[in-house]
Design a protein around this motif. Sequence first.
Motif, mmCIF file in Angstrom:
data_model
loop_
_atom_site.group_PDB
_atom_site.id
_atom_site.type_symbol
_atom_site.label_atom_id
_atom_site.label_comp_id
_atom_site.label_asym_id
_atom_site.label_seq_id
_atom_site.Cartn_x
_atom_site.Cartn_y
_atom_site.Cartn_z
ATOM 1 N N ALA A 10 29.485 1.829 24.598
ATOM 2 C CA ALA A 10 29.004 0.538 24.095
ATOM 3 C C ALA A 10 27.481 0.523 24.176
ATOM 4 O O ALA A 10 26.885 1.265 24.955
ATOM 5 C CB ALA A 10 29.600 -0.612 24.910
ATOM 6 N N ALA A 15 27.639 -6.072 25.782
ATOM 7 C CA ALA A 15 28.681 -5.702 24.818
ATOM 8 C C ALA A 15 29.910 -5.153 25.537
ATOM 9 O O ALA A 15 31.050 -5.465 25.171
ATOM 10 C CB ALA A 15 28.141 -4.675 23.825
ATOM 11 N N VAL A 19 34.357 -6.926 26.111
ATOM 12 C CA VAL A 19 35.705 -6.428 25.841
ATOM 13 C C VAL A 19 36.539 -6.334 27.117
ATOM 14 O O VAL A 19 37.595 -5.700 27.128
ATOM 15 C CB VAL A 19 35.683 -5.075 25.087
ATOM 16 C CG1 VAL A 19 34.987 -5.217 23.743
ATOM 17 C CG2 VAL A 19 35.050 -3.979 25.929
ATOM 18 N N SER A 22 40.052 -8.065 26.295
ATOM 19 C CA SER A 22 40.819 -7.516 25.164
ATOM 20 C C SER A 22 40.883 -5.996 25.145
ATOM 21 O O SER A 22 41.763 -5.416 24.514
ATOM 22 C CB SER A 22 40.209 -8.002 23.851
ATOM 23 O OG SER A 22 38.873 -7.534 23.741
ATOM 24 N N PRO A 24 38.524 -2.162 24.666
ATOM 25 C CA PRO A 24 37.585 -1.641 23.674
ATOM 26 C C PRO A 24 38.223 -1.190 22.363
ATOM 27 O O PRO A 24 37.518 -0.968 21.386
ATOM 28 C CB PRO A 24 36.964 -0.445 24.393
ATOM 29 C CG PRO A 24 38.037 0.022 25.305
ATOM 30 C CD PRO A 24 38.754 -1.221 25.754
ATOM 31 N N ASP A 25 39.546 -1.036 22.344
ATOM 32 C CA ASP A 25 40.225 -0.535 21.160
ATOM 33 C C ASP A 25 39.860 -1.352 19.924
ATOM 34 O O ASP A 25 39.984 -2.567 19.924
ATOM 35 C CB ASP A 25 41.746 -0.570 21.370
ATOM 36 C CG ASP A 25 42.428 0.658 20.847
ATOM 37 O OD1 ASP A 25 41.749 1.670 20.619
ATOM 38 O OD2 ASP A 25 43.658 0.600 20.671
ATOM 39 N N GLY A 26 39.379 -0.697 18.897
ATOM 40 C CA GLY A 26 38.989 -1.374 17.672
ATOM 41 C C GLY A 26 37.539 -1.828 17.666
ATOM 42 O O GLY A 26 36.962 -2.047 16.612
ATOM 43 N N SER A 27 36.945 -1.966 18.843
ATOM 44 C CA SER A 27 35.542 -2.380 18.928
ATOM 45 C C SER A 27 34.614 -1.196 19.166
ATOM 46 O O SER A 27 33.516 -1.133 18.614
ATOM 47 C CB SER A 27 35.341 -3.385 20.070
ATOM 48 O OG SER A 27 36.098 -4.539 19.854
ATOM 49 N N PHE A 28 35.054 -0.281 20.021
ATOM 50 C CA PHE A 28 34.233 0.865 20.405
ATOM 51 C C PHE A 28 35.101 2.115 20.476
ATOM 52 O O PHE A 28 36.296 2.037 20.730
ATOM 53 C CB PHE A 28 33.587 0.642 21.780
ATOM 54 C CG PHE A 28 32.715 -0.585 21.856
ATOM 55 C CD1 PHE A 28 31.527 -0.657 21.151
ATOM 56 C CD2 PHE A 28 33.091 -1.670 22.637
ATOM 57 C CE1 PHE A 28 30.725 -1.783 21.219
ATOM 58 C CE2 PHE A 28 32.298 -2.803 22.715
ATOM 59 C CZ PHE A 28 31.110 -2.861 22.003
ATOM 60 N N SER A 30 36.910 5.003 22.086
ATOM 61 C CA SER A 30 37.448 4.992 23.454
ATOM 62 C C SER A 30 38.476 6.095 23.661
ATOM 63 O O SER A 30 38.965 6.706 22.712
ATOM 64 C CB SER A 30 38.071 3.639 23.762
ATOM 65 O OG SER A 30 39.170 3.389 22.926
#
Length: 143
Positions: A10, A15, A19, A22, A24-28, A30
Amino acid sequence: MSSIIEFFVAPDDTAAAGVAESGPDGSFESATYGNFDVWSTLVEWESLLSGRGVEELITGGGPHVVAGSDGLPVVLATPGDLTRALASADDHLLGTTAERWVELREEEGETIDDELARELVREVAALAVGAVRTGTSLYCRIS
């Protein structure tokens, strides 16, 4: 108690903390694993890769909490020295680090599969390469 360990990259602590609930999946980018003592692991990996003693690393601060200090989930910032060491390690060093880490965890009564350990260390090292290349940071979420 079973836990999920998610290493991710991240841009900063804010940032990464965002997460915590929720994941990090889908955001960063991982890598997800489960059920090992991540606090000890991060210090042991840094010790193995840097040649510095575990006590010295613990005294120096080790990973710091960026979110969730009262229970799970928790997000930790991986020490910069560890991130750089993982990123610069060659495949042989990553393999020997994984082997020695399995031995250290076994001494503490924790069993980790050799193959899984090598996969985990190499996958986290790949995330570290990305973090170093982009000037971001490596984090770990425990839930």
